[in-house]
Design an enzyme around this catalytic site. Structure first.
Site, PDB file in Angstrom:
ATOM      1  N   ASP A 307       0.938  -1.113  -0.095  1.00  0.00           N
ATOM      2  CA  ASP A 307      -0.021   0.174  -0.083  1.00  0.00           C
ATOM      3  C   ASP A 307       0.968   1.337   0.040  1.00  0.00           C
ATOM      4  O   ASP A 307       1.617   1.461   1.119  1.00  0.00           O
ATOM      5  CB  ASP A 307      -0.855  -0.032   1.145  1.00  0.00           C
ATOM      6  N   CYS A 379      -6.311   9.587 -14.536  1.00  0.00           N
ATOM      7  CA  CYS A 379      -7.099   9.745 -15.749  1.00  0.00           C
ATOM      8  C   CYS A 379      -8.260  10.181 -15.377  1.00  0.00           C
ATOM      9  O   CYS A 379      -9.687   9.750 -15.780  1.00  0.00           O
ATOM     10  CB  CYS A 379      -7.220   8.122 -16.506  1.00  0.00           C
TER      11      CYS A 379
HETATM   12  C1  SAM Z   1      -4.455   4.108 -12.403  1.00  0.00           C
HETATM   13  S1  SAM Z   1      -4.145   2.608 -11.964  1.00  0.00           S
HETATM   14  C2  SAM Z   1      -2.397   2.373 -12.263  1.00  0.00           C
HETATM   15  C3  SAM Z   1      -2.241   2.155 -13.834  1.00  0.00           C
HETATM   16  C4  SAM Z   1      -0.681   2.017 -14.205  1.00  0.00           C
HETATM   17  N1  SAM Z   1       0.037   3.007 -13.764  1.00  0.00           N
HETATM   18  C5  SAM Z   1      -0.403   1.841 -15.727  1.00  0.00           C
HETATM   19  O1  SAM Z   1      -0.044   2.716 -16.344  1.00  0.00           O
HETATM   20  O2  SAM Z   1      -0.622   0.698 -16.047  1.00  0.00           O
HETATM   21  C6  SAM Z   1      -4.009   2.675 -10.196  1.00  0.00           C
HETATM   22  C7  SAM Z   1      -3.468   1.491  -9.559  1.00  0.00           C
HETATM   23  O3  SAM Z   1      -3.113   1.657  -8.327  1.00  0.00           O
HETATM   24  C8  SAM Z   1      -3.592   0.627  -7.625  1.00  0.00           C
HETATM   25  N2  SAM Z   1      -3.705   1.099  -6.120  1.00  0.00           N
HETATM   26  C9  SAM Z   1      -4.735   1.709  -5.704  1.00  0.00           C
HETATM   27  N3  SAM Z   1      -4.451   2.154  -4.444  1.00  0.00           N
HETATM   28  C10 SAM Z   1      -3.137   1.561  -4.001  1.00  0.00           C
HETATM   29  C11 SAM Z   1      -2.246   1.828  -3.189  1.00  0.00           C
HETATM   30  N4  SAM Z   1      -2.744   2.610  -1.931  1.00  0.00           N
HETATM   31  N5  SAM Z   1      -1.052   1.589  -2.908  1.00  0.00           N
HETATM   32  C12 SAM Z   1      -0.694   1.155  -4.255  1.00  0.00           C
HETATM   33  N6  SAM Z   1      -1.356   0.739  -5.476  1.00  0.00           N
HETATM   34  C13 SAM Z   1      -2.672   1.206  -5.273  1.00  0.00           C
HETATM   35  C14 SAM Z   1      -4.816   0.021  -8.165  1.00  0.00           C
HETATM   36  O4  SAM Z   1      -4.853  -1.334  -7.782  1.00  0.00           O
HETATM   37  C15 SAM Z   1      -4.460   0.088  -9.653  1.00  0.00           C
HETATM   38  O5  SAM Z   1      -3.940  -0.856 -10.157  1.00  0.00           O
END
Ligand code: SAM
Length: 439
Positions: A307, A379
């Site tokens: 996280d 996004c």
């Molecule tokens: C917008 S997507 C990322 C897309 C990625 N950067 C790409 O370009 O392929 C956001 C990601 O953050 C993850 N996520 C959400 N909360 C998070 C946290 N607290 N720590 C780490 N990852 C997290 C979600 O599971 C998701 O896979």
């Protein structure tokens, strides 16, 4: 229709119900539903029908309300959606009107609701009799005319008084299929020539030196060099992240919300696969796609489940030169790709997301080297998640300053960062803000 193919309208109806009634994600529903078709044209017809009915759901539902004497009961959502599927064919597809009506009415048998036959037939025929007038009345209300939820229409009018109509219009258009050539593996021109030799028409794009935009959607796994990692699918707006962060060989980089790895792999490609990169992701089940993408593209990163708002659980104490925070967000900039976002997202979700983003941002700031840079991206088109979020962070963080992003693209606004509006130069809606930590 070819033999042994399921009824495309019935499959489309089931998919719409999955999304609207059962709250399932469109991507998952589409993948399962379309897998039932071996015939390419049937598959394309069904996909078009589902995406279109979901895109125009708000407008079509308003037309339906106009035609029904009283709303149907909640248990009859299948009949409700069937009417929308019929209206969508009449209004937006080139299905002949009589076929759209009769094929739709026939489906009431499959629903085992004999009473619905006369109702669906009557509603569709009454619409045909008075289509212009009914549409003119419905379109008086912008949320119906542009087919978006009321709260989102209001939010866009407020945030973008001159551009909201263009945004909502773009959200209802199909999105192009853009590729990012792995220039670490092959020059763009070589790949472009290989595609053209196979009859695949494509265009370069002024905002990304690695981009090729395909003129028609197709199965990308069949294109040359896919298995060897010659390219990835990525929208031009998303391709900006790596160019802005501009990673240099041997830098220590954190990609904090990394899965499925679209931006992780671009960062590595730009630095010739010579980064000390940690790709962090909270959801264990999403890590697999990230690892597969790294493997296919022949790139190396340390991958960890964690996280981002809790660095004590995963950080080894060595600060990062650069951080990409591609934050979890409302995804309201990519509604054209995922029209179900319109129905799944609420204003309360936005408030919760703003808090999550802010928690992650504050936690990660401690892990950035003095002189290091953090790129925040979403996004989303909601100012609360973007410019207002960064304005608040800059106000409370004495050692943070904004580095202006000097690029031709972007919507000019009086807030930190740069917003790309959906559809502008064919791109998805995106937001970027680059921060530097003082020495
Ligand atoms: C917008 S997507 C990322 C897309 C990625 N950067 C790409 O370009 O392929 C956001 C990601 O953050 C993850 N996520 C959400 N909360 C998070 C946290 N607290 N720590 C780490 N990852 C997290 C979600 O599971 C998701 O896979």
């Amino acid at each position: 229709m070819s033999d042994n193919q399921p009824n495309s309208r019935y499959v489309a109806l089931k998919m719409c119900l999955n999304v609207i009634e059962h709250g399932r994600s469109l991507s998952q529903t589409l993948a399962e539903g379309l897998a039932q078709f071996s015939d390419r044209r049937e598959r394309a017809f069904t996909q078009n029908l589902v995406l279109g009915t979901l895109r125009w759901q708000e407008r079509l539902a308003a037309i339906r309300a106009h035609l029904l004497k009283k709303p149907l009961k909640a248990k009859d959502e299948d009949v409700n959606q069937l009417i929308l599927i019929g209206l969508y064919q009449i209004l937006y597809m080139d299905t002949p009107e009589h076929a759209a009506v009769s094929e739709t009415v026939t489906l009431t048998q499959k629903l085992k609701k004999p009473w619905a036959k006369a109702l669906v037939n009557g509603v569709l025929r009454n619409f045909l009799r008075d289509a212009e007038t009914i549409q003119a009345e419905v379109d008086l209300k912008p949320a119906y005319k542009f087919s978006h939820p009321q709260w989102f229409t209001k939010a866009m009018r407020k945030a973008y008084p001159d551009d909201w109509q263009a945004i909502l219009t773009a959200n209802n258009e199909p999105a192009p299929l853009s590729l990012r050539v792995n220039t670490h593996f092959q020059p763009l021109e070589t790949f472009k020539a290989a595609l053209e030799a196979e009859g695949v028409a494509c265009q370069t794009h002024p905002y990304s030196p690695a981009a090729l935009v395909l003129e028609q959607a197709l199965d990308i796994t069949q294109l040359p060099t896919y298995d060897d990692g010659g390219f990835s699918v990525q929208d031009i707006a998303a391709q900006q992240a790596a160019y802005i962060l501009n990673p240099q060989p041997n830098e220590r980089v954190l990609d904090a919300c990394a899965a499925p790895g679209g931006k992780t792999t671009h960062l590595l490609e730009l630095a010739n696969n010579q980064l000390d990169l940690l790709a962090l992701e909270k959801e264990p089940e999403r890590i697999e796609r990230l690892s597969e993408n790294l493997h296919r593209l022949q790139l190396d990163a340390e991958v960890d489940v964690g996280d981002a708002s809790q660095p004590d659980d995963w950080w080894n104490g060595t600060r990062f030169d650069k951080i990409l925070l591609d934050a979890p967000c409302s995804a309201t900039g990519i509604i054209r790709r995922h029209p179900d976002i319109k129905w799944h997202r609420t204003m309360e979700d936005i408030e919760a997301l703003v808090e999550t983003q802010s928690d992650i941002l504050r936690a990660l700031w401690q892990t950035l080297k003095p002189g290091g840079r953090l790129l925040y991206s979403t996004c989303s088109v909601m100012p609360q998640e973007n410019g207002l979020q960064m304005e608040a962070f800059l106000a409370e963080t004495a050692d943070a300053k904004e580095i202006p992003i000097e690029r031709e693209w972007g919507f000019k606004q009086d807030l930190p960062g740069k917003q790309i509006l959906p559809g502008s130069e064919g791109m998805d809606g995106f937001y970027y803000c680059l921060l530097e930590k003082s020495e």
